[in-house]
Scaffold this motif. Structure first.
Motif, PDB file in Angstrom:
ATOM      1  N   SER A 143       0.815  -1.248   0.170  1.00 51.89           N
ATOM      2  CA  SER A 143       0.041   0.180   0.013  1.00 51.89           C
ATOM      3  C   SER A 143       0.915   1.165  -0.006  1.00 51.89           C
ATOM      4  O   SER A 143       2.223   1.220   0.005  1.00 51.89           O
ATOM      5  N   ARG A 144       0.310   2.245  -0.006  1.00 55.04           N
ATOM      6  CA  ARG A 144       1.170   3.559   0.232  1.00 55.04           C
ATOM      7  C   ARG A 144       1.845   3.752   1.495  1.00 55.04           C
ATOM      8  O   ARG A 144       2.999   4.316   1.555  1.00 55.04           O
ATOM      9  N   ASP A 145       1.448   2.898   2.457  1.00 51.49           N
ATOM     10  CA  ASP A 145       1.988   2.784   3.760  1.00 51.49           C
ATOM     11  C   ASP A 145       3.110   1.804   4.113  1.00 51.49           C
ATOM     12  O   ASP A 145       4.077   2.030   4.497  1.00 51.49           O
ATOM     13  N   THR A 146       2.699   0.638   3.649  1.00 52.83           N
ATOM     14  CA  THR A 146       3.574  -0.306   3.874  1.00 52.83           C
ATOM     15  C   THR A 146       4.186  -0.592   2.246  1.00 52.83           C
ATOM     16  O   THR A 146       3.466  -0.845   1.320  1.00 52.83           O
ATOM     17  N   GLU A 147       5.413  -0.448   2.062  1.00 54.27           N
ATOM     18  CA  GLU A 147       6.161  -0.802   1.037  1.00 54.27           C
ATOM     19  C   GLU A 147       5.775   0.166  -0.249  1.00 54.27           C
ATOM     20  O   GLU A 147       5.428  -0.339  -1.100  1.00 54.27           O
ATOM     21  N   PRO A 148       5.907   1.598   0.118  1.00 54.85           N
ATOM     22  CA  PRO A 148       5.213   2.446  -0.937  1.00 54.85           C
ATOM     23  C   PRO A 148       5.984   2.538  -2.312  1.00 54.85           C
ATOM     24  O   PRO A 148       5.731   2.556  -3.290  1.00 54.85           O
ATOM     25  N   GLU A 149       7.265   2.089  -2.013  1.00 52.77           N
ATOM     26  CA  GLU A 149       8.388   2.208  -3.288  1.00 52.77           C
ATOM     27  C   GLU A 149       7.728   0.970  -4.262  1.00 52.77           C
ATOM     28  O   GLU A 149       7.441   1.498  -5.418  1.00 52.77           O
ATOM     29  N   LEU A 150       7.361  -0.310  -3.661  1.00 55.57           N
ATOM     30  CA  LEU A 150       7.181  -1.264  -4.283  1.00 55.57           C
ATOM     31  C   LEU A 150       5.753  -1.154  -5.031  1.00 55.57           C
ATOM     32  O   LEU A 150       5.577  -1.240  -6.017  1.00 55.57           O
ATOM     33  N   PHE A 151       4.964  -0.632  -4.161  1.00 52.98           N
ATOM     34  CA  PHE A 151       3.497  -0.192  -4.494  1.00 52.98           C
ATOM     35  C   PHE A 151       3.405   0.781  -5.774  1.00 52.98           C
ATOM     36  O   PHE A 151       2.837   0.322  -6.736  1.00 52.98           O
ATOM     37  N   HIS A 152       4.205   1.726  -5.854  1.00 57.75           N
ATOM     38  CA  HIS A 152       4.072   2.619  -6.847  1.00 57.75           C
ATOM     39  C   HIS A 152       4.927   2.232  -8.097  1.00 57.75           C
ATOM     40  O   HIS A 152       4.992   2.761  -9.149  1.00 57.75           O
ATOM     41  N   ALA A 153       5.978   0.919  -7.982  1.00 61.05           N
ATOM     42  CA  ALA A 153       6.251   0.307  -9.214  1.00 61.05           C
ATOM     43  C   ALA A 153       5.442  -0.705  -9.749  1.00 61.05           C
ATOM     44  O   ALA A 153       5.531  -0.851 -10.842  1.00 61.05           O
ATOM     45  N   VAL A 154       4.799  -1.469  -8.747  1.00 60.77           N
ATOM     46  CA  VAL A 154       3.914  -2.574  -9.298  1.00 60.77           C
ATOM     47  C   VAL A 154       2.842  -1.903 -10.297  1.00 60.77           C
ATOM     48  O   VAL A 154       2.476  -2.492 -11.055  1.00 60.77           O
ATOM     49  N   ILE A 155       2.087  -1.021  -9.782  1.00 64.18           N
ATOM     50  CA  ILE A 155       1.029  -0.419 -10.339  1.00 64.18           C
ATOM     51  C   ILE A 155       1.831   0.427 -11.682  1.00 64.18           C
ATOM     52  O   ILE A 155       2.726   1.252 -11.555  1.00 64.18           O
ATOM     53  N   GLY A 156       1.470  -0.087 -12.747  1.00 71.92           N
ATOM     54  CA  GLY A 156       1.970   0.449 -14.013  1.00 71.92           C
ATOM     55  C   GLY A 156       3.411  -0.170 -14.530  1.00 71.92           C
ATOM     56  O   GLY A 156       4.069   0.257 -15.550  1.00 71.92           O
ATOM     57  N   GLY A 157       3.685  -1.351 -13.694  1.00 75.25           N
ATOM     58  CA  GLY A 157       4.937  -2.021 -13.938  1.00 75.25           C
ATOM     59  C   GLY A 157       4.727  -3.138 -15.075  1.00 75.25           C
ATOM     60  O   GLY A 157       5.423  -4.184 -14.859  1.00 75.25           O
ATOM     61  N   PHE A 158       3.646  -3.075 -15.794  1.00 72.71           N
ATOM     62  CA  PHE A 158       3.137  -4.064 -16.777  1.00 72.71           C
ATOM     63  C   PHE A 158       3.750  -5.550 -16.268  1.00 72.71           C
ATOM     64  O   PHE A 158       4.077  -6.447 -17.194  1.00 72.71           O
ATOM     65  N   GLY A 159       3.254  -6.047 -15.009  1.00 70.76           N
ATOM     66  CA  GLY A 159       3.305  -7.220 -14.703  1.00 70.76           C
ATOM     67  C   GLY A 159       4.632  -8.104 -14.549  1.00 70.76           C
ATOM     68  O   GLY A 159       4.735  -9.237 -14.316  1.00 70.76           O
ATOM     69  N   GLN A 160       5.709  -6.958 -14.427  1.00 71.37           N
ATOM     70  CA  GLN A 160       7.151  -7.679 -14.300  1.00 71.37           C
ATOM     71  C   GLN A 160       7.668  -7.682 -13.045  1.00 71.37           C
ATOM     72  O   GLN A 160       8.695  -8.212 -12.733  1.00 71.37           O
ATOM     73  N   LEU A 161       6.833  -7.347 -11.942  1.00 68.52           N
ATOM     74  CA  LEU A 161       7.634  -7.611 -10.768  1.00 68.52           C
ATOM     75  C   LEU A 161       6.945  -8.595  -9.901  1.00 68.52           C
ATOM     76  O   LEU A 161       7.290  -8.954  -8.554  1.00 68.52           O
ATOM     77  N   GLY A 162       5.813  -8.939 -10.342  1.00 64.57           N
ATOM     78  CA  GLY A 162       4.857 -10.075  -9.609  1.00 64.57           C
ATOM     79  C   GLY A 162       3.438 -10.287 -10.070  1.00 64.57           C
ATOM     80  O   GLY A 162       3.161  -9.085 -10.971  1.00 64.57           O
ATOM     81  N   LEU A 163       2.774 -10.984  -9.469  1.00 68.18           N
ATOM     82  CA  LEU A 163       1.348 -10.851  -9.859  1.00 68.18           C
ATOM     83  C   LEU A 163       0.276 -10.241  -8.825  1.00 68.18           C
ATOM     84  O   LEU A 163       0.582 -10.676  -7.639  1.00 68.18           O
ATOM     85  N   VAL A 164      -0.383  -9.456  -9.185  1.00 66.78           N
ATOM     86  CA  VAL A 164      -1.474  -8.884  -8.561  1.00 66.78           C
ATOM     87  C   VAL A 164      -2.732 -10.222  -8.216  1.00 66.78           C
ATOM     88  O   VAL A 164      -2.988 -10.358  -9.144  1.00 66.78           O
ATOM     89  N   THR A 165      -2.607 -10.498  -6.869  1.00 69.00           N
ATOM     90  CA  THR A 165      -3.618 -11.462  -6.883  1.00 69.00           C
ATOM     91  C   THR A 165      -4.607 -10.983  -6.067  1.00 69.00           C
ATOM     92  O   THR A 165      -5.921 -11.876  -5.805  1.00 69.00           O
ATOM     93  N   ARG A 166      -4.818  -9.888  -5.356  1.00 65.74           N
ATOM     94  CA  ARG A 166      -6.113  -9.098  -4.759  1.00 65.74           C
ATOM     95  C   ARG A 166      -5.792  -7.750  -4.864  1.00 65.74           C
ATOM     96  O   ARG A 166      -4.585  -7.324  -4.955  1.00 65.74           O
ATOM     97  N   ALA A 167      -7.020  -6.999  -5.046  1.00 69.00           N
ATOM     98  CA  ALA A 167      -6.905  -5.666  -5.288  1.00 69.00           C
ATOM     99  C   ALA A 167      -7.797  -4.954  -4.322  1.00 69.00           C
ATOM    100  O   ALA A 167      -9.081  -5.450  -4.328  1.00 69.00           O
ATOM    101  N   ARG A 168      -7.607  -3.971  -3.390  1.00 71.55           N
ATOM    102  CA  ARG A 168      -8.621  -2.985  -2.745  1.00 71.55           C
ATOM    103  C   ARG A 168      -8.833  -1.728  -3.405  1.00 71.55           C
ATOM    104  O   ARG A 168      -8.040  -1.000  -3.439  1.00 71.55           O
TER     105      ARG A 168
END
Ligand SMILES: Cc1cc2nc3c(=O)[nH]c(=O)nc-3n(C[C@H](O)[C@H](O)[C@H](O)COP(=O)(O)OP(=O)(O)OC[C@H]3O[C@@H](n4cnc5c(N)ncnc54)[C@H](O)[C@@H]3O)c2cc1C
Length: 456
Positions: A143-168
């Motif tokens: 989330s923006r609070d937990t692991e913000p760097e990764l959160f902002h890279a995964v969104i828009g990161g065309f599936g290259q950093l992992g698989l999104v398995t749930r979204a809120r």
């Protein structure tokens, strides 16, 4: 649509099953690519001789709170399924794409924008948290609070950093299922951009359509459509308009022609002469009787125009189509887009559909957002001129980079990687590749698009 790859497709139904498949792929040394609904225009969900993880069976609604409008979904849930679940309670996705088919996982991975990008941002801006299954099998909540760097890279990161398995997601409160829309004509590109810009703070949704055929003083002429949500007291029967069943798009054109027949009727016009005529007819209608018209339309009808024509992509067979969407800072937009339209005319490859939108920057690492405009151009792929078309895309992209603009991977199949990388000037690509090496050292997650654009 104009590119393809042969591979194996798996359709897992659980997160555990995805983990098993990733483990087996690693052992076999086979690359994996995620696929949502496959709506990206280019090579985003393709990997040659690899394994396609098709997440379309993972489309369950996990939690829904009609008081707050917060929803948890599996990644394969489509935009359509989402709004059908929530509209009756008075909630609509704050960001929707031009078709309701994309999955939420795919939308976050490309960080999609809608016709209200200027005012609402991207889908990532409305994501509160997500679960990411990393290639090593680990499951993280971001989330923006937990692991913000990764959160902002995964969104828009065309599936290259992992698989999104749930979204809120946080949805948007609406009090009616109707919009009030307005159509306006503009005689040239300058006035089209100006009118779009003038409308952006008064209307929730603004979009421009460009006739890419004429030159000279008519270069970039077009039509604009604006819309806003109706308030409850403006809608005579909000209960009815919020009922998803009443949002369904008409099944026929003019009450006669079945929608399923429409692409067959358009197909004979899918050439330069026919499309010039269609564009001319649209301009004539839009700049005469329809100019300034104000009308009411259901949310679905306004938002998902392309879904009016099922199988519309078939009009471009056998070669398919490519789209090129560039994002240019406001001050440079008229100059760069004029040049792009001129290049297409000079090469005799005019765009058959041109769409303008107004954008704003955002905080995501590989963002395509700028304080400016985007122009999306559709081109048919004719086999004999394929190489020339790809060369032309390079020519279209050069002035975008020079102007400090960006490109949108979801729409792209032909952009040379070095131009994509050159559009990031502050080490964003290096930062992204650093995360990729950390989370996926073996390069298990791969796509043709990522290989092309990231050059790794
Ligand atoms: C007619 C039409 C209109 C469109 N209009 C718009 C528009 O208005 N605005 C806009 O922004 N875009 C628009 N798009 C583009 C489309 O919204 C994006 O390409 C979106 O990503 C498609 O979602 P999808 O589920 O089909 O994803 P796919 O195309 O299947 O995949 C897209 C990318 O996401 C990755 N991916 C998919 N699911 C996951 C997951 N669960 N975890 C990690 N990675 C994943 C894939 O590997 C791939 O790289 C439009 C496309 C079409 C065909």
């Amino acid at each position: 649509m104009a590119v393809g790859a042969a591979g194996y497709r798996y359709r897992p139904e659980t997160v555990d099953r995805i983990s098993e498949i990733l483990g087996a792929a690693r052992t076999a040394g086979v690359p994996v690519v995620a696929r949502g609904s496959g709506c990206s225009y280019g090579d985003a969900a393709l990997v040659p001789e690899g394994l396609v993880l098709d997440l379309s069976k993972m489309r369950r609604l996990l939690a829904w709170d009609p008081a707050s409008g917060i929803v948890d979904v599996e990644p394969g849930m489509t935009v359509e399924q989402l709004w059908r679940h929530t509209l009756g309670d008075g909630w609509w996705p704050p960001i929707v794409t031009g078709t309701m088919e994309p999955s939420i996982g795919g939308c976050l991975s490309m960080n999609v924008h809608g016709k209200n990008n200027w005012v609402r941002g991207t889908m990532g801006d409305h994501c509160l948290e997500l679960d990411l299954l990393t290639p090593d099998g680990g499951l993280r909540t971001l989330s923006r609070d937990t692991e913000p760097e990764l959160f902002h890279a995964v969104i828009g990161g065309f599936g290259q950093l992992g698989l999104v398995t749930r979204a809120r997601l946080q949805l948007k409160r609406v009090h009616s299922g109707l919009t009030e829309a307005k159509a306006v004509a503009a005689p040239d590109l300058g006035s089209l951009l100006q009118r779009l810009d003038d409308a952006k703070d008064d209307w929730e949704y603004v979009i421009g359509w460009v006739d890419a055929f004429p030159g000279g003083g008519k270069l970039g002429r077009g039509l604009l459509h604006f819309a806003r949500h109706l308030e409850a007291d403006e809608d005579p029967d909000p209960g009815a308009s919020l009922n998803p069943a009443n949002q369904d798009l008409p099944g026929t054109l003019f009450g006669v022609v079945p929608k399923t027949m429409m692409w067959r009727m358009i197909k004979p016009f899918t050439n330069n002469l026919g499309m010039r005529a269609i564009n001319l007819a649209k301009i004539f209608h839009g700049s005469t009787i329809a100019d300034g018209a104000v009308y009411r339309q259901s949310l679905a009808a306004f938002s998902f125009l392309l879904d009016y024509v099922p199988d519309w992509k078939k009009i471009y067979l056998p070669g398919g189509l490519i789209q090129h969407q560039s994002f240019v800072p406001a001050a440079e937009a008229e100059r760069v887009f004029s040049r792009q339209l001129e290049i297409c005319r000079r090469r005799g490859m005019p765009s058959y559909l041109g769409v303008l939108k107004r954008h704003r920057p955002d905080d995501f690492l590989l963002t395509h957002g700028v304080d400016g405009f985007s122009l999306a151009l559709d081109f048919p792929v004719v086999e004999a001129r394929r190489d020339e078309l790809w060369t032309m895309v390079r020519e279209l992209a050069d002035p975008v980079v020079a102007a400090g603009g960006r490109f949108y991977p979801a729409k792209d199949a032909a952009l040379p990687g070095e131009l994509y990388r050159a559009s990031f000037r502050n080490g964003e690509i290096e930062a992204f590749c650093g995360l990729k090496r950390r989370l996926d050292p073996d390069g298990l997650l791969r796509s043709s698009l990522a290989t092309r654009l990231l050059g790794e």
